[in-house]
Design a protein around this motif. Sequence first.
Motif, PDB file in Angstrom:
ATOM      1  N   HIS A   1      86.380  91.849  19.769  1.00 22.36           N
ATOM      2  CA  HIS A   1      87.634  91.432  19.136  1.00 22.36           C
ATOM      3  C   HIS A   1      88.584  90.846  20.177  1.00 22.36           C
ATOM      4  CE1 HIS A   1      91.490  91.604  17.054  1.00 22.36           C
ATOM      5  NE2 HIS A   1      91.923  92.403  18.018  1.00 22.36           N
ATOM      6  N   ARG A   2      88.727  91.505  21.319  1.00 25.03           N
ATOM      7  CA  ARG A   2      89.651  91.035  22.360  1.00 25.03           C
ATOM      8  C   ARG A   2      89.165  89.751  23.020  1.00 25.03           C
ATOM      9  NH1 ARG A   2      89.954  96.938  23.558  1.00 25.03           N
ATOM     10  NH2 ARG A   2      91.723  97.568  22.283  1.00 25.03           N
ATOM     11  N   LEU A   3      87.861  89.618  23.199  1.00 28.20           N
ATOM     12  CA  LEU A   3      87.316  88.363  23.738  1.00 28.20           C
ATOM     13  C   LEU A   3      87.656  87.194  22.805  1.00 28.20           C
ATOM     14  CD1 LEU A   3      83.835  89.651  24.936  1.00 28.20           C
ATOM     15  CD2 LEU A   3      85.686  88.835  26.422  1.00 28.20           C
ATOM     16  N   ASN A   4      87.478  87.410  21.501  1.00 28.82           N
ATOM     17  CA  ASN A   4      87.830  86.379  20.512  1.00 28.82           C
ATOM     18  C   ASN A   4      89.332  86.107  20.511  1.00 28.82           C
ATOM     19  OD1 ASN A   4      85.151  86.075  19.675  1.00 28.82           O
ATOM     20  ND2 ASN A   4      85.349  87.644  18.106  1.00 28.82           N
ATOM     21  N   LEU A   5      90.105  87.167  20.657  1.00 27.87           N
ATOM     22  CA  LEU A   5      91.566  87.063  20.652  1.00 27.87           C
ATOM     23  C   LEU A   5      92.056  86.180  21.798  1.00 27.87           C
ATOM     24  CD1 LEU A   5      94.052  88.329  19.154  1.00 27.87           C
ATOM     25  CD2 LEU A   5      94.050  90.079  20.937  1.00 27.87           C
ATOM     26  N   ILE A   6      91.560  86.410  23.020  1.00 23.38           N
ATOM     27  CA  ILE A   6      92.052  85.621  24.150  1.00 23.38           C
ATOM     28  C   ILE A   6      91.480  84.201  24.141  1.00 23.38           C
ATOM     29  CG2 ILE A   6      92.631  87.618  25.567  1.00 23.38           C
ATOM     30  CD1 ILE A   6      90.092  87.031  27.238  1.00 23.38           C
ATOM     31  N   THR A   7      90.264  84.041  23.621  1.00 18.04           N
ATOM     32  CA  THR A   7      89.705  82.687  23.488  1.00 18.04           C
ATOM     33  C   THR A   7      90.547  81.879  22.510  1.00 18.04           C
ATOM     34  OG1 THR A   7      87.459  83.481  23.955  1.00 18.04           O
ATOM     35  CG2 THR A   7      87.658  81.347  22.843  1.00 18.04           C
ATOM     36  N   ASP A   8      90.845  82.457  21.356  1.00 26.03           N
ATOM     37  CA  ASP A   8      91.671  81.771  20.353  1.00 26.03           C
ATOM     38  C   ASP A   8      93.067  81.478  20.896  1.00 26.03           C
ATOM     39  OD1 ASP A   8      89.538  81.863  18.604  1.00 26.03           O
ATOM     40  OD2 ASP A   8      90.331  83.555  17.440  1.00 26.03           O
ATOM     41  N   ASP A   9      93.622  82.429  21.654  1.00 28.56           N
ATOM     42  CA  ASP A   9      94.954  82.239  22.218  1.00 28.56           C
ATOM     43  C   ASP A   9      94.958  81.074  23.215  1.00 28.56           C
ATOM     44  OD1 ASP A   9      97.733  83.323  22.355  1.00 28.56           O
ATOM     45  OD2 ASP A   9      97.199  83.517  24.478  1.00 28.56           O
ATOM     46  N   MET A  10      93.936  81.007  24.069  1.00 30.88           N
ATOM     47  CA  MET A  10      93.861  79.896  25.023  1.00 30.88           C
ATOM     48  C   MET A  10      93.718  78.563  24.288  1.00 30.88           C
ATOM     49  SD  MET A  10      91.470  79.127  28.316  1.00 30.88           S
ATOM     50  CE  MET A  10      92.470  80.059  29.450  1.00 30.88           C
ATOM     51  N   ARG A  11      92.878  78.528  23.273  1.00 30.94           N
ATOM     52  CA  ARG A  11      92.720  77.294  22.494  1.00 30.94           C
ATOM     53  C   ARG A  11      94.046  76.861  21.881  1.00 30.94           C
ATOM     54  NH1 ARG A  11      87.140  79.358  19.800  1.00 30.94           N
ATOM     55  NH2 ARG A  11      85.742  78.523  21.401  1.00 30.94           N
ATOM     56  N   GLN A  12      94.763  77.804  21.315  1.00 28.50           N
ATOM     57  CA  GLN A  12      96.041  77.495  20.670  1.00 28.50           C
ATOM     58  C   GLN A  12      97.055  76.981  21.687  1.00 28.50           C
ATOM     59  OE1 GLN A  12      96.685  77.338  17.413  1.00 28.50           O
ATOM     60  NE2 GLN A  12      98.719  76.575  17.920  1.00 28.50           N
ATOM     61  N   ARG A  13      97.123  77.614  22.849  1.00 27.67           N
ATOM     62  CA  ARG A  13      98.077  77.195  23.879  1.00 27.67           C
ATOM     63  C   ARG A  13      97.748  75.782  24.388  1.00 27.67           C
ATOM     64  NH1 ARG A  13     101.278  81.338  26.076  1.00 27.67           N
ATOM     65  NH2 ARG A  13     100.806  83.366  25.173  1.00 27.67           N
ATOM     66  N   LEU A  14      96.461  75.493  24.554  1.00 31.28           N
ATOM     67  CA  LEU A  14      96.071  74.149  24.993  1.00 31.28           C
ATOM     68  C   LEU A  14      96.391  73.109  23.909  1.00 31.28           C
ATOM     69  CD1 LEU A  14      92.735  74.886  26.853  1.00 31.28           C
ATOM     70  CD2 LEU A  14      94.840  73.994  27.855  1.00 31.28           C
ATOM     71  N   LYS A  15      96.147  73.478  22.663  1.00 34.02           N
ATOM     72  CA  LYS A  15      96.466  72.571  21.551  1.00 34.02           C
ATOM     73  C   LYS A  15      97.969  72.275  21.520  1.00 34.02           C
ATOM     74  CE  LYS A  15      95.847  72.065  16.592  1.00 34.02           C
ATOM     75  NZ  LYS A  15      95.346  72.683  15.360  1.00 34.02           N
ATOM     76  N   GLU A  16      98.778  73.311  21.698  1.00 32.01           N
ATOM     77  CA  GLU A  16     100.230  73.130  21.713  1.00 32.01           C
ATOM     78  C   GLU A  16     100.682  72.288  22.901  1.00 32.01           C
ATOM     79  OE1 GLU A  16     101.742  77.129  21.539  1.00 32.01           O
ATOM     80  OE2 GLU A  16     101.179  77.351  19.429  1.00 32.01           O
ATOM     81  N   ALA A  17      99.892  72.279  23.974  1.00 29.53           N
ATOM     82  CA  ALA A  17     100.219  71.484  25.165  1.00 29.53           C
ATOM     83  C   ALA A  17      99.765  70.029  25.013  1.00 29.53           C
ATOM     84  CB  ALA A  17      99.588  72.109  26.398  1.00 29.53           C
TER      85      ALA A  17
END
Length: 184
Positions: free
Chosen positions: A63-79
Amino acid sequence: MTVPTLIGRALAVPLMAIAFMALAVAGLGTEAHAATRVAVFEFELLDTSGEFDIRGPKPDEVHRLNLITDDMRQRLKEAGYEIVDLAPQDARIDEATPFRNCNGCELEIARDLGAQIEVIGLVQKVSNLILNINFQLRDVATGQVLRAGSADIRNNTDESWLRGISYLVRNRLLDPPLTGKAAP
């Protein structure tokens, strides 16, 4: 009205039209520029804590691996980056993982997905209270490492993992801003 005022007004309208056209052309230029395509692969877990399970990560760690992967994807998308969908290569990804053992095999997968840069990540679990989050960003065409980072975190919770990835993205991945092929 005086002659200079009439001339000034007569010139103002065409000058404003030229200014609006320049703004419109500038806007078209930024829209036509495609965002950098990024393949963000799932973070992996390397459990060296002695409490590892031979069947793989525990459900809360998955769950946490998916959580941080999704978070990184979202932050890059926002950038401003375009995040590449990895689903067309799921079978190859499953076969190649863990990426830490494949000597860059993920570059070909990222290339086949049309990515320009890739991000791979690893969480090393030293103990239930000490973990280390690592990432590496590479140019897909050359394999050159463009950025890398590591953050030690304490506590094995969603909040601590997210704080670790937040720190890495803000202070190692995007600051200073990426340039060249890695820029959005």
